[in-house]
Design a protein around this motif. Structure first.
Motif, PDB file in Angstrom:
ATOM      1  N   LYS A 139       0.829  -1.211   0.000  1.00 28.10           N
ATOM      2  CA  LYS A 139       0.000   0.000   0.000  1.00 28.10           C
ATOM      3  C   LYS A 139       0.860   1.256   0.000  1.00 28.10           C
ATOM      4  CE  LYS A 139      -3.932  -0.120   2.542  1.00 28.10           C
ATOM      5  NZ  LYS A 139      -4.743  -0.310   3.764  1.00 28.10           N
ATOM      6  N   LEU A 140       1.907   1.244   0.801  1.00 27.34           N
ATOM      7  CA  LEU A 140       2.809   2.398   0.858  1.00 27.34           C
ATOM      8  C   LEU A 140       3.550   2.583  -0.464  1.00 27.34           C
ATOM      9  CD1 LEU A 140       4.245   1.843   4.447  1.00 27.34           C
ATOM     10  CD2 LEU A 140       2.761   3.730   3.720  1.00 27.34           C
ATOM     11  N   ALA A 141       3.990   1.477  -1.044  1.00 27.27           N
ATOM     12  CA  ALA A 141       4.684   1.546  -2.328  1.00 27.27           C
ATOM     13  C   ALA A 141       3.770   2.105  -3.412  1.00 27.27           C
ATOM     14  CB  ALA A 141       5.207   0.164  -2.718  1.00 27.27           C
ATOM     15  N   ASP A 142       2.523   1.667  -3.431  1.00 29.36           N
ATOM     16  CA  ASP A 142       1.559   2.200  -4.406  1.00 29.36           C
ATOM     17  C   ASP A 142       1.341   3.696  -4.190  1.00 29.36           C
ATOM     18  OD1 ASP A 142       1.206  -0.248  -5.638  1.00 29.36           O
ATOM     19  OD2 ASP A 142      -0.653  -0.726  -4.558  1.00 29.36           O
ATOM     20  N   ALA A 143       1.208   4.092  -2.950  1.00 30.14           N
ATOM     21  CA  ALA A 143       0.970   5.506  -2.633  1.00 30.14           C
ATOM     22  C   ALA A 143       2.164   6.373  -3.021  1.00 30.14           C
ATOM     23  CB  ALA A 143       0.653   5.667  -1.148  1.00 30.14           C
ATOM     24  N   LEU A 144       3.372   5.808  -2.935  1.00 30.65           N
ATOM     25  CA  LEU A 144       4.588   6.557  -3.254  1.00 30.65           C
ATOM     26  C   LEU A 144       5.068   6.337  -4.685  1.00 30.65           C
ATOM     27  CD1 LEU A 144       6.448   5.930   0.113  1.00 30.65           C
ATOM     28  CD2 LEU A 144       5.585   8.130  -0.710  1.00 30.65           C
TER      29      LEU A 144
END
Length: 85
Positions: A53-58
């Motif tokens: 989720k963090l990778a997608d957001a960033l």
């Protein structure tokens, strides 16, 4: 350096290089801002799903959180306070 500290360092560096606040990242990843802070300080253990989720957001790959390359130059901190509307 342990995995938790490596993820913490890289998460903060990536977030700052993208000029995104903890609050904006938390909203984008649908998690609490305080949890993002805990991750960046190495106090929390992220799950694989949370790293995705963090990778997608960033807009990065989850593997980027495990990169052992030195971060130079040190990312400049974002200005304090909320953005003006």
């Amino acid at each position: 350096m342990g995995s938790r500290q490596l993820i913490a360092r890289n998460l903060r560096a990536i977030r700052l290089s993208n000029r995104i606040s903890q609050e904006e990242l938390a909203l984008e990843a649908d998690i609490d801002r305080a949890y993002v802070s805990g991750l960046e300080r190495g106090l929390r253990n992220p799950t694989v799903d949370l790293l995705d989720k963090l990778a997608d957001a960033l807009d990065v790959k989850a593997r980027d959180f495990f990169a052992e390359t030195p971060i130079t130059p040190k990312p400049k901190a974002l200005p304090r306070g909320r953005r003006q509307k």
